[in-house]
Design an enzyme around this catalytic site. Sequence first.
Site, PDB file in Angstrom:
ATOM      1  N   THR A  36       0.805   0.427   6.392  1.00 14.85           N
ATOM      2  CA  THR A  36       0.967  -0.530   5.301  1.00 14.85           C
ATOM      3  C   THR A  36       1.199  -1.893   5.926  1.00 14.85           C
ATOM      4  O   THR A  36       1.596  -1.992   7.086  1.00 14.85           O
ATOM      5  CB  THR A  36       2.125  -0.109   4.370  1.00 14.85           C
ATOM      6  OG1 THR A  36       2.243  -1.070   3.316  1.00 14.85           O
ATOM      7  CG2 THR A  36       3.454  -0.042   5.093  1.00 14.85           C
ATOM      8  N   GLY A  37       0.932  -2.940   5.151  1.00 17.03           N
ATOM      9  CA  GLY A  37       1.133  -4.288   5.682  1.00 17.03           C
ATOM     10  C   GLY A  37      -0.183  -5.013   5.865  1.00 17.03           C
ATOM     11  O   GLY A  37      -1.174  -4.686   5.202  1.00 17.03           O
ATOM     12  N   THR A  87       0.805  -1.226   0.000  1.00 23.28           N
ATOM     13  CA  THR A  87       0.000   0.000   0.000  1.00 23.28           C
ATOM     14  C   THR A  87       0.840   1.278   0.000  1.00 23.28           C
ATOM     15  O   THR A  87       1.833   1.354   0.723  1.00 23.28           O
ATOM     16  CB  THR A  87      -0.782   0.032   1.338  1.00 23.28           C
ATOM     17  OG1 THR A  87      -1.401  -1.215   1.504  1.00 23.28           O
ATOM     18  CG2 THR A  87      -1.771   1.162   1.383  1.00 23.28           C
ATOM     19  N   ARG A 131     -12.942  -9.327   0.109  1.00 18.73           N
ATOM     20  CA  ARG A 131     -12.121  -8.906   1.259  1.00 18.73           C
ATOM     21  C   ARG A 131     -11.724  -7.421   1.125  1.00 18.73           C
ATOM     22  O   ARG A 131     -11.296  -6.960   0.076  1.00 18.73           O
ATOM     23  CB  ARG A 131     -10.861  -9.777   1.316  1.00 18.73           C
ATOM     24  CG  ARG A 131      -9.903  -9.447   2.458  1.00 18.73           C
ATOM     25  CD  ARG A 131      -8.783  -8.551   2.030  1.00 18.73           C
ATOM     26  NE  ARG A 131      -7.757  -8.400   3.055  1.00 18.73           N
ATOM     27  CZ  ARG A 131      -6.798  -7.464   3.041  1.00 18.73           C
ATOM     28  NH1 ARG A 131      -6.741  -6.601   2.061  1.00 18.73           N
ATOM     29  NH2 ARG A 131      -5.905  -7.404   3.998  1.00 18.73           N
ATOM     30  N   GLY A 157      -3.497  -5.910   6.508  1.00 19.16           N
ATOM     31  CA  GLY A 157      -4.653  -5.089   6.809  1.00 19.16           C
ATOM     32  C   GLY A 157      -5.472  -5.587   7.989  1.00 19.16           C
ATOM     33  O   GLY A 157      -5.990  -4.788   8.775  1.00 19.16           O
ATOM     34  N   GLY A 179      -9.289  -4.477   3.094  1.00 16.96           N
ATOM     35  CA  GLY A 179      -8.222  -4.322   4.081  1.00 16.96           C
ATOM     36  C   GLY A 179      -8.343  -3.029   4.868  1.00 16.96           C
ATOM     37  O   GLY A 179      -9.405  -2.399   4.932  1.00 16.96           O
ATOM     38  N   ASP A 180      -7.234  -2.634   5.448  1.00 19.26           N
ATOM     39  CA  ASP A 180      -7.217  -1.432   6.293  1.00 19.26           C
ATOM     40  C   ASP A 180      -7.173  -0.128   5.505  1.00 19.26           C
ATOM     41  O   ASP A 180      -7.565   0.924   6.017  1.00 19.26           O
ATOM     42  CB  ASP A 180      -5.971  -1.457   7.194  1.00 19.26           C
ATOM     43  CG  ASP A 180      -4.686  -1.442   6.358  1.00 19.26           C
ATOM     44  OD1 ASP A 180      -4.525  -2.352   5.515  1.00 19.26           O
ATOM     45  OD2 ASP A 180      -3.866  -0.526   6.522  1.00 19.26           O
TER      46      ASP A 180
HETATM   47  N1  GLY Z   1      -2.537  -2.933   3.741  1.00 25.58           N
HETATM   48  C1  GLY Z   1      -3.280  -3.317   2.637  1.00 25.58           C
HETATM   49  C2  GLY Z   1      -4.216  -4.403   2.849  1.00 25.58           C
HETATM   50  O1  GLY Z   1      -4.034  -5.224   3.744  1.00 25.58           O
HETATM   51  O2  GLY Z   1      -5.182  -4.485   2.112  1.00 25.58           O
END
Ligand code: GLY
Length: 331
Positions: free
Chosen positions: A244-245, A193, A221, A247, A223-224
């Site tokens: 980042t990482g 991200t 799905r 989510g 994510g964050d």
């Molecule tokens: N950090 C991006 C995701 O997990 O979608």
Amino acid sequence: MKRKNFIIKSIIGTAGLSYFSSTLSAFNTTKTLKTSEMSKENSDIFPLTIATWNFPNASKRAGELLAKGTTALDAVEQGVMVEEADIKNTTVGKGGAPDRDGNVTLDACIMSPSGDAGAVVYLKHTFKAASVARKVMEETPHVMLAGEGADLFAAQQGFEKEELFTESAKKDYEKWLVKKEYKPIINIENHDTIGMLCIDENGDLAGACTSSGLSYKVNGRIGDSPIIGSGLFLDNEIGGAVATGMGEAIMKSVGSFLIVELMRQGKSPQEACEEAINRIIKANPNYKEFQAAFIAVNKKGEIGSHCIQKGFSYVKFQYGKNENIPSSYNF
Ligand code: GLY
């Protein structure tokens, strides 16, 4: 008819329109008044841009716009768009990897100095996810649009409909289909991200976070990255944070909000990022199997960054140049 009114009208019908419009305009006025003024002593350190990973073209684009006097909000939108448009980037925008059923879906959010926010999830037909999120923020009374509705809204706003599944992503997906191994693990060396924070010459802060999410994720799905408080949070009086990482871990900790609140309580950006990562480690026994990272900046221009695994860095654009800075880490 103004676009905002057109959208509102189509959502709530004519009867409620005048109530909704006046409420929205009163709300926006309150938020505009809340925007804090720049402290004169910081005029030599701003503008300033930071972004997750080493995305030098994105930070340079934002930084150069800021140097010309562009607002933080315009700069952050244009900055992240550099990565959204790059078909070599397989975790953001146009070049994003698909889910396990072959859908490339994008998630993004954006926040303005006034604390206003917009987000899109499961966007399929334009790579400019952060820009659509900005339109959600500015042209509707809502914060988040999803899926078909988000794509329809993007089309109504004039975004060109396009195919996001690149030839290269298709080839990788076909290889993945042979094994169909589903591991929701983000490689610690992978560029993930892009989350970006910009402070303009007036000292105002804006942020954006945009991603195609986890490669070969379960269809649907999210994510964050598009979740306000998880992938991004800012308060123009305090500072901002982006993530980042993995989510799932970031969402469960509402990490970006946590960091801003810790800075409000007096922690430095570095201390706040470390605390957010420590909480993720404590809550996830499998923490060694994934990466999670935060970067943060406060209104003094102090920067912090921390992650679980070695291998994450962030980029800073200040005084006309980029600097790629390795993050501190736990393991
Ligand atoms: N950090 C991006 C995701 O997990 O979608």
